[in-house]
Design a protein around this motif. Structure first.
Motif, PDB file in Angstrom:
ATOM      1  N   ALA A  68       1.103  -1.133   0.219  1.00 48.21           N
ATOM      2  CA  ALA A  68      -0.172  -0.149  -0.182  1.00 48.21           C
ATOM      3  C   ALA A  68       0.853   1.253  -0.035  1.00 48.21           C
ATOM      4  CB  ALA A  68      -0.720  -0.228   1.470  1.00 48.21           C
ATOM      5  N   SER A  69       0.473   2.207  -0.708  1.00 53.53           N
ATOM      6  CA  SER A  69       1.425   3.518  -1.006  1.00 53.53           C
ATOM      7  C   SER A  69       0.691   4.191   0.132  1.00 53.53           C
ATOM      8  CB  SER A  69       0.492   4.615  -2.140  1.00 53.53           C
ATOM      9  OG  SER A  69      -0.185   4.147  -2.365  1.00 53.53           O
ATOM     10  N   GLU A  70      -1.158   4.263   0.405  1.00 55.02           N
ATOM     11  CA  GLU A  70      -1.080   4.806   1.562  1.00 55.02           C
ATOM     12  C   GLU A  70      -2.474   4.387   2.561  1.00 55.02           C
ATOM     13  OE1 GLU A  70      -2.980   9.980   1.238  1.00 55.02           O
ATOM     14  OE2 GLU A  70      -3.679   8.471  -0.134  1.00 55.02           O
ATOM     15  N   VAL A  71      -2.753   5.327   4.016  1.00 60.03           N
ATOM     16  CA  VAL A  71      -3.595   4.495   4.462  1.00 60.03           C
ATOM     17  C   VAL A  71      -4.303   5.653   5.256  1.00 60.03           C
ATOM     18  CG1 VAL A  71      -3.966   3.727   6.709  1.00 60.03           C
ATOM     19  CG2 VAL A  71      -2.370   2.611   5.402  1.00 60.03           C
ATOM     20  N   VAL A  72      -5.312   5.214   5.123  1.00 60.27           N
ATOM     21  CA  VAL A  72      -6.394   6.966   5.706  1.00 60.27           C
ATOM     22  C   VAL A  72      -7.095   6.264   6.434  1.00 60.27           C
ATOM     23  CG1 VAL A  72      -8.186   8.585   4.767  1.00 60.27           C
ATOM     24  CG2 VAL A  72      -6.367   7.906   3.216  1.00 60.27           C
ATOM     25  N   VAL A  73      -7.661   7.225   7.699  1.00 52.94           N
ATOM     26  CA  VAL A  73      -8.498   6.227   8.327  1.00 52.94           C
ATOM     27  C   VAL A  73     -10.054   7.069   9.018  1.00 52.94           C
ATOM     28  CG1 VAL A  73      -6.455   5.120   9.657  1.00 52.94           C
ATOM     29  CG2 VAL A  73      -7.110   7.404  10.705  1.00 52.94           C
ATOM     30  N   VAL A  74     -10.978   7.079   8.965  1.00 51.11           N
ATOM     31  CA  VAL A  74     -11.903   7.546   8.699  1.00 51.11           C
ATOM     32  C   VAL A  74     -12.829   7.185  10.211  1.00 51.11           C
ATOM     33  CG1 VAL A  74     -13.296   6.167   7.566  1.00 51.11           C
ATOM     34  CG2 VAL A  74     -14.199   8.044   7.557  1.00 51.11           C
ATOM     35  N   SER A  75     -13.483   7.882  11.501  1.00 48.02           N
ATOM     36  CA  SER A  75     -14.033   7.399  12.270  1.00 48.02           C
ATOM     37  C   SER A  75     -15.924   8.491  11.550  1.00 48.02           C
ATOM     38  CB  SER A  75     -13.484   8.321  13.402  1.00 48.02           C
ATOM     39  OG  SER A  75     -14.775   7.360  14.737  1.00 48.02           O
ATOM     40  N   ILE A  76     -17.197   7.634  11.899  1.00 45.70           N
ATOM     41  CA  ILE A  76     -18.486   8.426  12.590  1.00 45.70           C
ATOM     42  C   ILE A  76     -18.779   8.395  13.429  1.00 45.70           C
ATOM     43  CG2 ILE A  76     -20.281   7.703  11.189  1.00 45.70           C
ATOM     44  CD1 ILE A  76     -18.877   6.593   9.100  1.00 45.70           C
ATOM     45  N   ASP A 129     -21.765  -4.921  19.138  1.00 45.41           N
ATOM     46  CA  ASP A 129     -21.339  -6.171  18.735  1.00 45.41           C
ATOM     47  C   ASP A 129     -22.202  -6.541  17.492  1.00 45.41           C
ATOM     48  OD1 ASP A 129     -19.962  -7.115  20.089  1.00 45.41           O
ATOM     49  OD2 ASP A 129     -20.957  -7.692  21.387  1.00 45.41           O
ATOM     50  N   MET A 130     -22.889  -5.608  16.487  1.00 41.90           N
ATOM     51  CA  MET A 130     -23.467  -5.597  15.359  1.00 41.90           C
ATOM     52  C   MET A 130     -22.931  -6.713  14.331  1.00 41.90           C
ATOM     53  SD  MET A 130     -26.814  -3.959  15.461  1.00 41.90           S
ATOM     54  CE  MET A 130     -27.092  -2.803  16.297  1.00 41.90           C
ATOM     55  N   ASN A 131     -22.127  -6.455  14.178  1.00 41.75           N
ATOM     56  CA  ASN A 131     -21.209  -7.242  13.087  1.00 41.75           C
ATOM     57  C   ASN A 131     -21.913  -6.837  11.665  1.00 41.75           C
ATOM     58  OD1 ASN A 131     -19.876  -8.915  11.725  1.00 41.75           O
ATOM     59  ND2 ASN A 131     -20.499 -11.375  12.541  1.00 41.75           N
ATOM     60  N   ALA A 132     -22.466  -5.985  11.470  1.00 43.86           N
ATOM     61  CA  ALA A 132     -22.822  -5.828  10.060  1.00 43.86           C
ATOM     62  C   ALA A 132     -22.206  -4.874   9.518  1.00 43.86           C
ATOM     63  CB  ALA A 132     -24.212  -5.258  10.640  1.00 43.86           C
ATOM     64  N   THR A 133     -21.718  -3.905   9.877  1.00 44.44           N
ATOM     65  CA  THR A 133     -21.215  -2.176   8.260  1.00 44.44           C
ATOM     66  C   THR A 133     -20.332  -3.460   7.647  1.00 44.44           C
ATOM     67  OG1 THR A 133     -21.109  -0.729  10.761  1.00 44.44           O
ATOM     68  CG2 THR A 133     -19.973  -0.309   8.903  1.00 44.44           C
ATOM     69  N   GLY A 134     -19.176  -3.815   7.820  1.00 42.19           N
ATOM     70  CA  GLY A 134     -17.985  -4.080   7.063  1.00 42.19           C
ATOM     71  C   GLY A 134     -19.802  -4.766   5.607  1.00 42.19           C
ATOM     72  N   GLN A 135     -20.404  -5.567   5.829  1.00 39.04           N
ATOM     73  CA  GLN A 135     -21.107  -6.736   4.966  1.00 39.04           C
ATOM     74  C   GLN A 135     -21.999  -5.211   3.994  1.00 39.04           C
ATOM     75  OE1 GLN A 135     -20.466  -7.720   8.232  1.00 39.04           O
ATOM     76  NE2 GLN A 135     -20.180  -9.611   8.228  1.00 39.04           N
ATOM     77  N   MET A 136     -22.302  -4.602   4.890  1.00 44.02           N
ATOM     78  CA  MET A 136     -23.708  -4.152   4.023  1.00 44.02           C
ATOM     79  C   MET A 136     -23.024  -2.993   2.776  1.00 44.02           C
ATOM     80  SD  MET A 136     -25.960  -2.116   7.628  1.00 44.02           S
ATOM     81  CE  MET A 136     -27.427  -3.369   8.132  1.00 44.02           C
ATOM     82  N   LEU A 137     -21.338  -2.477   4.196  1.00 49.02           N
ATOM     83  CA  LEU A 137     -20.513  -1.599   2.445  1.00 49.02           C
ATOM     84  C   LEU A 137     -20.810  -2.367   1.554  1.00 49.02           C
ATOM     85  CD1 LEU A 137     -18.964   1.023   2.289  1.00 49.02           C
ATOM     86  CD2 LEU A 137     -17.071   0.045   3.426  1.00 49.02           C
ATOM     87  N   SER A 138     -19.887  -3.613   1.531  1.00 49.47           N
ATOM     88  CA  SER A 138     -20.058  -4.770   0.242  1.00 49.47           C
ATOM     89  C   SER A 138     -21.281  -4.471  -0.481  1.00 49.47           C
ATOM     90  CB  SER A 138     -19.390  -6.237   1.157  1.00 49.47           C
ATOM     91  OG  SER A 138     -18.968  -7.393   0.307  1.00 49.47           O
ATOM     92  N   ALA A 139     -22.087  -4.637  -0.370  1.00 52.80           N
ATOM     93  CA  ALA A 139     -23.469  -4.711  -0.951  1.00 52.80           C
ATOM     94  C   ALA A 139     -23.585  -3.395  -1.517  1.00 52.80           C
ATOM     95  CB  ALA A 139     -24.311  -4.989   0.206  1.00 52.80           C
ATOM     96  N   LEU A 140     -23.257  -2.237  -0.163  1.00 49.07           N
ATOM     97  CA  LEU A 140     -23.804  -1.157  -1.335  1.00 49.07           C
ATOM     98  C   LEU A 140     -22.810  -0.701  -2.189  1.00 49.07           C
ATOM     99  CD1 LEU A 140     -24.038   1.276   1.872  1.00 49.07           C
ATOM    100  CD2 LEU A 140     -26.074   0.452   0.245  1.00 49.07           C
ATOM    101  N   ALA A 167     -23.012   2.680   7.225  1.00 51.08           N
ATOM    102  CA  ALA A 167     -22.079   1.796   5.827  1.00 51.08           C
ATOM    103  C   ALA A 167     -22.675   2.938   4.255  1.00 51.08           C
ATOM    104  CB  ALA A 167     -23.028   1.124   5.290  1.00 51.08           C
ATOM    105  N   ASN A 168     -23.855   3.439   5.178  1.00 50.28           N
ATOM    106  CA  ASN A 168     -23.875   4.862   3.422  1.00 50.28           C
ATOM    107  C   ASN A 168     -22.289   5.678   3.214  1.00 50.28           C
ATOM    108  OD1 ASN A 168     -26.202   3.931   2.208  1.00 50.28           O
ATOM    109  ND2 ASN A 168     -27.244   4.079   4.105  1.00 50.28           N
ATOM    110  N   ILE A 169     -22.377   6.192   4.662  1.00 44.56           N
ATOM    111  CA  ILE A 169     -21.652   7.288   4.918  1.00 44.56           C
ATOM    112  C   ILE A 169     -20.142   6.828   4.456  1.00 44.56           C
ATOM    113  CG2 ILE A 169     -20.165   8.875   6.512  1.00 44.56           C
ATOM    114  CD1 ILE A 169     -22.453   8.862   8.280  1.00 44.56           C
ATOM    115  N   LEU A 170     -19.871   5.705   4.710  1.00 44.55           N
ATOM    116  CA  LEU A 170     -18.832   5.001   4.113  1.00 44.55           C
ATOM    117  C   LEU A 170     -18.601   5.155   3.080  1.00 44.55           C
ATOM    118  CD1 LEU A 170     -17.563   2.596   6.997  1.00 44.55           C
ATOM    119  CD2 LEU A 170     -16.433   4.580   6.584  1.00 44.55           C
TER     120      LEU A 170
END
Length: 252
Positions: A55-63, A127-138, A102-105
């Motif tokens: 990787a050339s760049e690592v960007v972190v984001v928080s909501i 403990d939702m364990n949902a954001t990654g999967q939702m983002l993949s679908a979007l 997920a929508n913001i991401l």
């Protein structure tokens, strides 16, 4: 290659969580907060990929709330290059729901164009364990969840996943969503010089409106309560007495 890492501010995992007296939620007054442990593992993996020349760049984001700046600065001190804070709530007790996150991401991904989104598998507060999967679908991207090993090979990632039956190794085409499990790595401690350098690294502040996303909650928390207190055990003098007690309880 650019890697985007979402991070969340949560109650520190060493803190005993206490429920408010009125049972409307968890008490956050004077409580130590830190980066979600699974997100910290994701940040470490992204930095390792950068150090390996992948990787050339690592960007972190928080909501979340404005105080999440501290969480982002920790990620920057670990070695991330820059940060984005999306201030989506004023009250620390407000938890942004996974679909809104997920929508913001998705909007951030559209703007930043990373090849990999490397996230924690879940947050330890809800403990939702949902954001990654939702983002993949979007996004319509490949996904590899519960990763315990990640290798990038050209335009694909080979990911070893932790599943109920053991381990599963899959190959996904990039761009992809990868969520980190506990055994992926051991996050580093930020050194004092890096903590000082992190203060000078770029941190952009945004709002959900900047991305055209609404974060109005769809769920209402009706009640939050402590787990039921376990009853004290009983010591028996022999196996026969144990069997008799179990029979009385209807366990055998």
């Amino acid at each position: 290659m650019k890697i985007l890492v979402p991070v969340k501010r949560v109650i520190d995992y060493n803190v005993k969580v206490r429920v408010k007296a009125d049972e409307t939620g968890v008490d956050l007054a004077n409580v130590k907060m830190s980066m979600n442990p699974f997100d910290e593992i994701a940040v470490e993996e992204a930095i390792c990929l950068k150090e390996a020349g992948v990787a050339s760049e690592v960007v972190v984001v928080s909501i979340g709330v404005k105080q999440a700046q501290e969480t982002l600065r920790t990620a920057l001190a670990m070695g991330a290059d820059r940060a984005i804070l999306v201030t989506a709530a004023d009250d620390v007790h407000t938890d942004i729901e996974p679909l809104a996150v997920a929508n913001i991401l998705k909007a951030v991904v559209d703007e930043e164009q990373p090849q990999i989104v490397l996230a924690g598998k879940q947050a330890i507060d809800n403990d939702m364990n949902a954001t990654g999967q939702m983002l993949s679908a979007l996004l319509g991207w490949s996904q590899a969840t519960f990763a315990s090993e990640v290798k990038v090979e050209g335009d694909a990632a080979v990911v070893t996943r932790e599943v109920d039956g053991g381990l599963q190794t899959i190959k996904v085409q990039l761009p992809a969503i990868i969520t980190a499990d506990l055994r992926l790595n051991e996050p580093r401690y930020a050194s004092l010089p890096n903590i000082m350098k992190a203060k000078r690294k770029p941190l952009d502040e945004k709002t959900p409106a900047d991305y055209g996303v609404h974060v109005t909650p769809r769920l209402t928390v009706v009640k939050t309560s402590e787990p039921a207190v376990r009853e004290a055990g009983e010591i028996v003098g022999s196996v026969d007495e144990l069997v008799a007690k179990l029979k009385e309880a209807g366990a055998v």
